[in-house]
Design a protein around this motif. Sequence first.
Motif, PDB file in Angstrom:
ATOM      1  N   ASP A  30       0.869  -1.319  -0.124  1.00 55.21           N
ATOM      2  CA  ASP A  30      -0.042  -0.069  -0.221  1.00 55.21           C
ATOM      3  C   ASP A  30       0.831   1.259   0.121  1.00 55.21           C
ATOM      4  N   GLU A  31       1.852   1.316   0.983  1.00 56.64           N
ATOM      5  CA  GLU A  31       2.726   2.282   0.829  1.00 56.64           C
ATOM      6  C   GLU A  31       3.749   2.837  -0.522  1.00 56.64           C
ATOM      7  N   ILE A  32       4.089   1.346  -1.168  1.00 58.88           N
ATOM      8  CA  ILE A  32       4.424   1.466  -2.260  1.00 58.88           C
ATOM      9  C   ILE A  32       3.832   2.094  -3.529  1.00 58.88           C
ATOM     10  N   ARG A  33       2.357   1.695  -3.446  1.00 57.46           N
ATOM     11  CA  ARG A  33       1.526   2.236  -4.529  1.00 57.46           C
ATOM     12  C   ARG A  33       1.155   3.729  -4.059  1.00 57.46           C
ATOM     13  N   ALA A  34       1.076   3.921  -3.013  1.00 61.63           N
ATOM     14  CA  ALA A  34       0.979   5.383  -2.557  1.00 61.63           C
ATOM     15  C   ALA A  34       1.943   6.479  -2.948  1.00 61.63           C
ATOM     16  N   ARG A  43       4.656  10.156  -6.939  1.00 65.14           N
ATOM     17  CA  ARG A  43       5.715  10.396  -7.812  1.00 65.14           C
ATOM     18  C   ARG A  43       5.015  10.957  -9.284  1.00 65.14           C
ATOM     19  N   ARG A  44       3.986  10.163  -9.593  1.00 68.25           N
ATOM     20  CA  ARG A  44       3.589  10.629 -10.928  1.00 68.25           C
ATOM     21  C   ARG A  44       2.901  11.939 -10.680  1.00 68.25           C
ATOM     22  N   GLN A  45       2.439  12.387  -9.891  1.00 68.95           N
ATOM     23  CA  GLN A  45       1.928  13.824  -9.845  1.00 68.95           C
ATOM     24  C   GLN A  45       2.989  14.797  -9.503  1.00 68.95           C
ATOM     25  N   GLU A  46       4.291  14.593  -9.185  1.00 68.22           N
ATOM     26  CA  GLU A  46       5.269  15.398  -8.590  1.00 68.22           C
ATOM     27  C   GLU A  46       6.286  15.335  -9.812  1.00 68.22           C
ATOM     28  N   ALA A  47       6.420  14.409 -10.567  1.00 69.12           N
ATOM     29  CA  ALA A  47       7.536  14.155 -11.623  1.00 69.12           C
ATOM     30  C   ALA A  47       6.861  13.255 -12.691  1.00 69.12           C
ATOM     31  N   PRO A  48       5.721  13.827 -13.265  1.00 68.33           N
ATOM     32  CA  PRO A  48       5.393  13.123 -14.349  1.00 68.33           C
ATOM     33  C   PRO A  48       6.239  12.540 -15.643  1.00 68.33           C
TER      34      PRO A  48
END
Length: 213
Positions: free
Chosen positions: A194-198, A203-208
């Motif tokens: 769960d933590e890995i997915r979060a 990261r997708r939001q911060e560094a797309p």
Amino acid sequence: MKPFTQLDGLVVALDRPNVDTDAIIPKQFLKSIKRSGFGPNLFDEWRYLDVGQPGQDCAGRPLNTDFVLNQPRYQGASVLLARKNFGCGSSREHAVWALEDFGIRCVIAPSFADIFFSNCGKNGVLAIRLPEVSIDRLFQAVTAQEGYRLVVDLQTQTLTTPDGEVIDFEVDPFRKECLLNGWDDIGLTLRHADEIRAYEARRRQEAPWLFAH
């Protein structure tokens, strides 16, 4: 991996020091990276009178009847009693895979090669260090009594002999928890799925641009 909690196992005694990993599983069988299927080739050069090859059907191969694993009294053994420096040589994890696939869940010896010892814990095999005097007594008992069994209790860290003697052993608390719960390295990682997915979503939001194809 399979959890290790308690084992009531027949003991086979391998009275040889410095057993290396090439003896446990010879080099020609290392082509596969699957964890299963290595049992028939455990101690291949000692169990058989011919030279084994990968993919060979072992059912019809000539057996070395003098080797302990081929003796009728030790068939079905799940506890291996060994001498000092067991598992020395190369660091091949296949050695532990072969033991586990054969049915050995516990190895008891005065000392182990460090990497082999670590690999045991990561693959559901309990490696136990005991003083040489205790190992000598166990060798004498196994040799004298056919069908000699030990009850190995990881939770209480004890071995119980057929006559009721209790032998304590030490085990690293972290490795003990992993064995009791059946956690290998992948299992330990997945506990934090769960933590890995979060983290990946963040990261997708911060560094797309890192995820662009």
